[in-house]
Scaffold this active site. Structure first.
Site, PDB file in Angstrom:
ATOM      1  N   ASP A  68     -22.357  -8.925  59.083  1.00 45.09           N
ATOM      2  CA  ASP A  68     -21.515  -7.765  58.876  1.00 45.09           C
ATOM      3  C   ASP A  68     -20.433  -8.187  57.876  1.00 45.09           C
ATOM      4  O   ASP A  68     -20.213  -9.388  57.662  1.00 45.09           O
ATOM      5  CB  ASP A  68     -20.902  -7.346  60.218  1.00 45.09           C
TER       6      ASP A  68
ATOM      7  N   ASP B 174     -16.925  -6.187  57.143  1.00 42.72           N
ATOM      8  CA  ASP B 174     -15.554  -5.923  57.551  1.00 42.72           C
ATOM      9  C   ASP B 174     -15.258  -6.567  58.906  1.00 42.72           C
ATOM     10  O   ASP B 174     -16.003  -6.374  59.872  1.00 42.72           O
ATOM     11  CB  ASP B 174     -15.307  -4.413  57.627  1.00 42.72           C
TER      12      ASP B 174
END
Length: 337
Positions: free
Chosen positions: A132, A134
């Site tokens: 991922d 953020d």
């Protein structure tokens, strides 16, 4: 099987520093009470514990493992990287089904990092890491920071709260949040993009993985311009993120193309793994949110990094504090023969 042994009472009474005099690095020690019956390949659970200050936690943790069920077979002290302190791994046969939850609870209550792993990926073999972006590869949430720049943070946060409460799915919440960004100038977005703060340890992690023939990718519910910037800095092989639309001068408040939600992240990982012709066991997925759980399940090892409480509870493993370089502990356990 290892030819070395250690009395369980010795392990259970000494601190980390004292144990370094008893346990050679990368050498398995059988416990004096362990069964002499060889385990079937892949039948062992490896429970790791690491921290920059372990003290008596190794001894205390060993005693907890004894109480939690299964047979405590042996222990190894090993080094994942020269910049990280040695970790300890315990081999357990016939582990109880609750072991993972118990290990996570111990970690939360005692301020150390622990995980229970079965057939973990190996750093020494080619693999795939999908991250991922953020709050995982970088320390911020890009949509929040764009909203701050445009003076609409509270409006975006209100939509985020609805999504967290289960009132909106990810795709709808993303569209509603992006709509509030309409009119924000691209030069503000570019300034933010140029100074993305990387998560501590991610550069070191990616460098070590690349040296060992691992492929690196981002699958993000965030936006392509930021993912491209992270790709450039970390020398990633692929990115998969959302297209944030603009008119050449400002954002127009829409996204186009396939929304990268939980299902799309998992699909991307599976497709890339097949393209690379890698076994599932040689893949790892990391993230901090519920949107990453399907991707974690699709990987051989899923790890919540600095994740929300519910995500940590559901992820196969977790790192709740410190550098992402600590993920190397999961990939470098000297597996028993």
């Amino acid at each position: 099987m290892p030819q070395h042994s250690i009395a369980f009472s010795t392990l259970a009474q000494q601190d980390d520093l004292s144990l370094s005099n008893h346990l050679n690095l990368n050498t398995w020690y059988d416990f004096d009470h362990a069964s002499l019956v060889a385990d079937a390949p892949g039948s062992l659970t490896y429970v790791v514990i690491f921290s920059f200050q372990l003290g008596m936690h190794v001894a205390n943790f060993a005693q907890q493992l004894e109480q939690w069920g299964g047979e405590l077979v042996g222990v190894v002290r090993y080094e994942a990287h020269a910049d990280l302190p040695p970790a300890f791994a315990f081999a357990i046969s016939n582990a109880d089904a609750q072991l993972n939850d118990q290990v996570k609870a111990y970690s939360a209550e005692n301020g150390v990092q622990c995980a229970a792993l079965v057939n973990p990926p190996k750093l020494s073999q080619a693999g795939l890491l999908v991250m991922d972006m953020d709050s995982t590869a970088i320390t911020i949430e890009c949509i929040d920071e764009i909203a701050r720049l445009g003076g609409v943070y509270d409006e975006v946060a209100a939509v985020t709260a609805q999504a967290m409460a289960g009132q909106l799915d990810f795709s709808e919440s993303l569209r509603q949040r992006v709509a509030k960004l309409a009119g924000i100038k691209l030069d503000l977005v570019d300034d933010l993009k140029s100074q993305l703060p990387l998560m501590p340890g991610v550069e070191q992690l990616c460098a070590v993985l690349r040296e060992n023939n691992w492929h690196l990718a981002i699958a993000s519910g965030g936006f392509i311009p930021f993912a491209k910037q992270v790709q450039s800095v970390l020398n990633l092989d692929k990115i998969h993120a959302n297209q944030l639309d603009d008119d050449g001068a400002a954002l127009v408040g829409t996204v186009s193309g396939q929304i990268v939600d939980a299902q799309e992240k998992a699909r991307f990982l599976a497709q890339y793994r097949e393209q690379l012709q890698l076994p599932k066991s040689q893949t790892m997925a990391i993230g901090d949110g519920a949107n990453d759980l399907l991707m974690m399940q699709e990987a051989g090892l899923g790890v919540a990094v600095h994740g929300k409480e519910k995500v940590v509870a559901q992820a196969p493993a977790a790192i709740t504090a410190g550098s992402l370089a600590q993920l190397l502990y999961f990939l470098t356990i000297p597996l028993r023969d």
